[in-house]
Write a protein that holds these residues in place. Structure first.
Motif, PDB file in Angstrom:
ATOM      1  N   PRO A 106       0.831  -1.202   0.000  1.00 30.27           N
ATOM      2  CA  PRO A 106       0.000   0.000   0.000  1.00 30.27           C
ATOM      3  C   PRO A 106       0.870   1.259   0.000  1.00 30.27           C
ATOM      4  N   LEU A 107       0.366   2.306  -0.663  1.00 26.73           N
ATOM      5  CA  LEU A 107       1.074   3.591  -0.769  1.00 26.73           C
ATOM      6  C   LEU A 107       0.329   4.625   0.077  1.00 26.73           C
ATOM      7  N   ILE A 108       1.087   5.384   0.859  1.00 35.76           N
ATOM      8  CA  ILE A 108       0.455   6.400   1.712  1.00 35.76           C
ATOM      9  C   ILE A 108       1.130   7.740   1.455  1.00 35.76           C
ATOM     10  N   GLY A 109       0.399   8.685   0.917  1.00 31.12           N
ATOM     11  CA  GLY A 109       0.919  10.033   0.674  1.00 31.12           C
ATOM     12  C   GLY A 109       0.677  10.866   1.922  1.00 31.12           C
ATOM     13  N   VAL A 110       1.771  11.357   2.515  1.00 35.79           N
ATOM     14  CA  VAL A 110       1.667  12.087   3.781  1.00 35.79           C
ATOM     15  C   VAL A 110       1.839  13.576   3.542  1.00 35.79           C
ATOM     16  N   ASN A 111       0.970  14.366   4.156  1.00 33.67           N
ATOM     17  CA  ASN A 111       1.157  15.813   4.171  1.00 33.67           C
ATOM     18  C   ASN A 111       2.308  16.099   5.149  1.00 33.67           C
ATOM     19  N   HIS A 112       3.320  16.819   4.671  1.00 32.19           N
ATOM     20  CA  HIS A 112       4.515  17.112   5.473  1.00 32.19           C
ATOM     21  C   HIS A 112       4.152  17.748   6.830  1.00 32.19           C
ATOM     22  N   LEU A 113       3.145  18.621   6.811  1.00 28.58           N
ATOM     23  CA  LEU A 113       2.739  19.299   8.055  1.00 28.58           C
ATOM     24  C   LEU A 113       2.107  18.313   9.024  1.00 28.58           C
ATOM     25  N   GLU A 114       1.359  17.345   8.493  1.00 29.81           N
ATOM     26  CA  GLU A 114       0.796  16.304   9.356  1.00 29.81           C
ATOM     27  C   GLU A 114       1.931  15.490   9.977  1.00 29.81           C
ATOM     28  N   GLY A 115       2.984  15.261   9.181  1.00 24.34           N
ATOM     29  CA  GLY A 115       4.158  14.558   9.713  1.00 24.34           C
ATOM     30  C   GLY A 115       4.711  15.286  10.931  1.00 24.34           C
ATOM     31  N   HIS A 116       4.952  16.603  10.788  1.00 22.90           N
ATOM     32  CA  HIS A 116       5.464  17.393  11.923  1.00 22.90           C
ATOM     33  C   HIS A 116       4.490  17.336  13.097  1.00 22.90           C
ATOM     34  N   LEU A 133       2.171  24.363  17.761  1.00 21.39           N
ATOM     35  CA  LEU A 133       2.804  25.490  17.065  1.00 21.39           C
ATOM     36  C   LEU A 133       3.902  24.894  16.186  1.00 21.39           C
ATOM     37  N   LEU A 134       3.707  25.017  14.889  1.00 24.31           N
ATOM     38  CA  LEU A 134       4.670  24.479  13.925  1.00 24.31           C
ATOM     39  C   LEU A 134       5.494  25.637  13.371  1.00 24.31           C
ATOM     40  N   VAL A 135       6.766  25.654  13.702  1.00 17.71           N
ATOM     41  CA  VAL A 135       7.634  26.755  13.259  1.00 17.71           C
ATOM     42  C   VAL A 135       8.890  26.198  12.599  1.00 17.71           C
ATOM     43  N   SER A 136       8.982  26.415  11.279  1.00 25.62           N
ATOM     44  CA  SER A 136      10.153  25.901  10.561  1.00 25.62           C
ATOM     45  C   SER A 136      10.591  26.934   9.530  1.00 25.62           C
ATOM     46  N   GLY A 137      11.444  26.496   8.597  1.00 27.69           N
ATOM     47  CA  GLY A 137      11.918  27.420   7.570  1.00 27.69           C
ATOM     48  C   GLY A 137      10.823  27.765   6.567  1.00 27.69           C
ATOM     49  N   GLY A 138       9.866  26.860   6.416  1.00 31.31           N
ATOM     50  CA  GLY A 138       8.820  27.072   5.420  1.00 31.31           C
ATOM     51  C   GLY A 138       7.439  27.275   6.016  1.00 31.31           C
ATOM     52  N   THR A 328      -2.137   6.502  -8.322  1.00 34.86           N
ATOM     53  CA  THR A 328      -2.193   7.751  -9.089  1.00 34.86           C
ATOM     54  C   THR A 328      -1.860   8.971  -8.214  1.00 34.86           C
ATOM     55  N   LEU A 329      -1.467   8.722  -6.959  1.00 39.53           N
ATOM     56  CA  LEU A 329      -1.094   9.814  -6.038  1.00 39.53           C
ATOM     57  C   LEU A 329      -0.205  10.843  -6.741  1.00 39.53           C
ATOM     58  N   THR A 330      -0.554  12.143  -6.603  1.00 38.25           N
ATOM     59  CA  THR A 330       0.294  13.164  -7.217  1.00 38.25           C
ATOM     60  C   THR A 330       0.803  14.127  -6.150  1.00 38.25           C
ATOM     61  N   PRO A 331       2.071  14.527  -6.256  1.00 43.30           N
ATOM     62  CA  PRO A 331       2.600  15.480  -5.285  1.00 43.30           C
ATOM     63  C   PRO A 331       2.007  16.871  -5.489  1.00 43.30           C
ATOM     64  N   LYS A 332       1.877  17.624  -4.372  1.00 43.09           N
ATOM     65  CA  LYS A 332       1.317  18.981  -4.461  1.00 43.09           C
ATOM     66  C   LYS A 332       2.256  19.950  -3.748  1.00 43.09           C
ATOM     67  N   ALA A 333       2.690  20.979  -4.492  1.00 41.56           N
ATOM     68  CA  ALA A 333       3.584  21.975  -3.889  1.00 41.56           C
ATOM     69  C   ALA A 333       2.842  22.730  -2.783  1.00 41.56           C
ATOM     70  N   ARG A 334       1.566  23.008  -3.012  1.00 41.46           N
ATOM     71  CA  ARG A 334       0.724  23.665  -1.998  1.00 41.46           C
ATOM     72  C   ARG A 334      -0.321  22.665  -1.543  1.00 41.46           C
ATOM     73  N   TRP A 335      -0.463  22.527  -0.234  1.00 43.71           N
ATOM     74  CA  TRP A 335      -1.409  21.535   0.270  1.00 43.71           C
ATOM     75  C   TRP A 335      -1.726  21.852   1.737  1.00 43.71           C
ATOM     76  N   PRO A 336      -2.640  22.797   1.967  1.00 41.97           N
ATOM     77  CA  PRO A 336      -2.959  23.140   3.360  1.00 41.97           C
ATOM     78  C   PRO A 336      -3.548  21.945   4.106  1.00 41.97           C
ATOM     79  N   LEU A 337      -3.191  21.840   5.381  1.00 44.06           N
ATOM     80  CA  LEU A 337      -3.665  20.698   6.183  1.00 44.06           C
ATOM     81  C   LEU A 337      -5.175  20.606   6.225  1.00 44.06           C
ATOM     82  N   GLU A 338      -5.810  21.760   6.199  1.00 44.95           N
ATOM     83  CA  GLU A 338      -7.266  21.746   6.307  1.00 44.95           C
ATOM     84  C   GLU A 338      -7.933  21.157   5.059  1.00 44.95           C
ATOM     85  N   ALA A 339      -7.125  20.997   3.977  1.00 46.55           N
ATOM     86  CA  ALA A 339      -7.688  20.393   2.758  1.00 46.55           C
ATOM     87  C   ALA A 339      -7.731  18.873   2.879  1.00 46.55           C
ATOM     88  N   LEU A 340      -7.234  18.317   3.978  1.00 47.31           N
ATOM     89  CA  LEU A 340      -7.220  16.842   4.126  1.00 47.31           C
ATOM     90  C   LEU A 340      -8.643  16.310   4.229  1.00 47.31           C
TER      91      LEU A 340
END
Ligand code: KG4
Ligand code: ZN
Length: 340
Positions: A106-116, A133-138, A328-340
């Motif tokens: 199985p393939l699981i696409g993770v939102n980077h912010l969810e990871g943090h 509170l998520l505080v990083s370079g991006g 068919t998972l596709t990467p997204k440069a923009r992907w707000p957590l609330e869009a999950l």
């Protein structure tokens, strides 16, 4: 249950294998700092090429370290699918798809912010819900973490991320990249009251951040200074950092209030992202938590900065919640957590 996680959204290539019992069986990373340092920031083209060069080797190394001979001994492949630099995301996602396709895993696409946001549950037994509170370079945002796949963003930066502001101040002073650790180090020898700097949005409603005006004020002081000596640099670093601490304190109070209004009082305040390494800011955040009867919890620094273990762990949490992605998972440069 054991899942391999791949992170390649910015300037760290990282692979980990993590179990549902919270054991990190393998964790190997390669930072690209040396390649980006001459430019004072991450260069996307250099980043994607560097991920491509090393990812395969890191995966083989992780499998060896975890003593896993066959991919079929894993339960799934998790990969950061966004947000981030699209070139690096494509490298990670295509590698994960290749493994999933050939093994049937199985393939699981993770939102980077969810990871943090979920890492703290790998290192500590923290129940949902909590305030993060998520505080990083991006990234720079307050999140209510209700549960896996369920987040409310209470506020975020309207311009620069906090780590980015540290990096830009360091760049203006010619201090090198990444700037956060250097600014914190130099600030130790400076006077935090040497310069009075603006605190954008402080005292205002809501819990958004803004650092662009602060950065410009620092630039003006540097431009007007005749001799840039060590004392001046230490003082400006200390003053900038104190100002950031005051801003965080003000915004935290608002965020805790908003969280209480939203879901009632929560016990845990979780700090995530690379800026969590800053001891001075950590002390302010800890004190503000105490004032509100909250407990501050932060994963160890190695797991606060970008890493594969947080992606593998988010993979475990998502797998257990039956959240699997199609090939068919596709990467997204923009992907707000609330869009999950
Ligand atoms: O989470 P991270 O490794 O990567 C991103 O997702 O951005 O965070 C890196 C950021 C950089 O901007 C770096 O300057 C900042 O975290 N940082 C710090 C400190 N250590 C790292 N900022 C302030 N103080 C520090 N000690
Ligand atoms: Zn990150």
């Amino acid at each position: 249950m054991q899942i391999l996680g791949i992170e390649s959204s910015c300037d760290d290539t990282s692979v980990a294998i993590v179990t549902k019992h919270k054991d990190i069986l393998a964790h190997v990373s390669k930072s690209q700092i040396a390649q980006h340092a001459p430019f004072g920031g991450v260069v996307p083209e250099i980043a994607s090429r560097a991920h491509m060069d090393i990812l395969h080797t890191l995966i083989q190394q992780a499998m060896k370290n975890a003593n896993i001979q066959d991919y079929k001994q894993l339960d799934a492949i998790a990969v950061t699918a966004g947000p981030g630099l699209i070139g690096g995301l494509i490298v990670g996602v295509m590698m994960a798809k290749g493994i999933a396709h050939t093994t049937g895993l199985p393939l699981i696409g993770v939102n980077h912010l969810e990871g943090h946001a979920l890492t703290v549950r790998l290192t500590n037994d923290i129940p949902f819900p909590y305030l993060c509170l998520l505080v990083s370079g991006g990234h720079c945002q307050f999140l209510v973490v209700h549960g896996v796949n369920h987040y409310t963003k209470l506020g975020g930066t309207i311009d620069d991320a906090l780590g980015e502001a540290f990096d830009k101040v360091a760049k203006m002073l010619g201090l090198g990249y990444p700037g956060g650790p250097i600014v914190e180090q130099l600030a130790r020898n400076g006077d935090p009251h040497a310069f009075e700097l603006p605190k954008p949005l402080c005292g205002k409603k809501g819990c958004d951040f803004s650092f662009s005006g602060l950065k410009t004020a620092v630039k003006r002081i540097i431009d007007n200074q005749h001799t840039i000596d060590d004392d001046f640099i230490n003082n400006i670093c200390a003053s900038f950092q104190r100002c950031v601490a005051d801003i965080i304190k003000d915004r935290m109070r608002r965020a805790i209030g908003a969280c209480n209004d939203h879901i009632g009082s929560v016990k845990h305040f979780v700090l995530a992202g690379g800026v969590a390494a800053n001891q001075y800011l950590n002390a302010t955040i800890s004190q503000t938590c105490q004032e509100h009867g909250m407990e501050l919890v932060a994963p160890p620094i190695k797991l606060c900065t970008d890493n594969g273990a947080m992606i593998a762990w988010a993979g475990i949490e998502r797998f257990q919640a039956n959240l699997i992605d199609p090939i068919t998972l596709t990467p997204k440069a923009r992907w707000p957590l609330e869009a999950l």
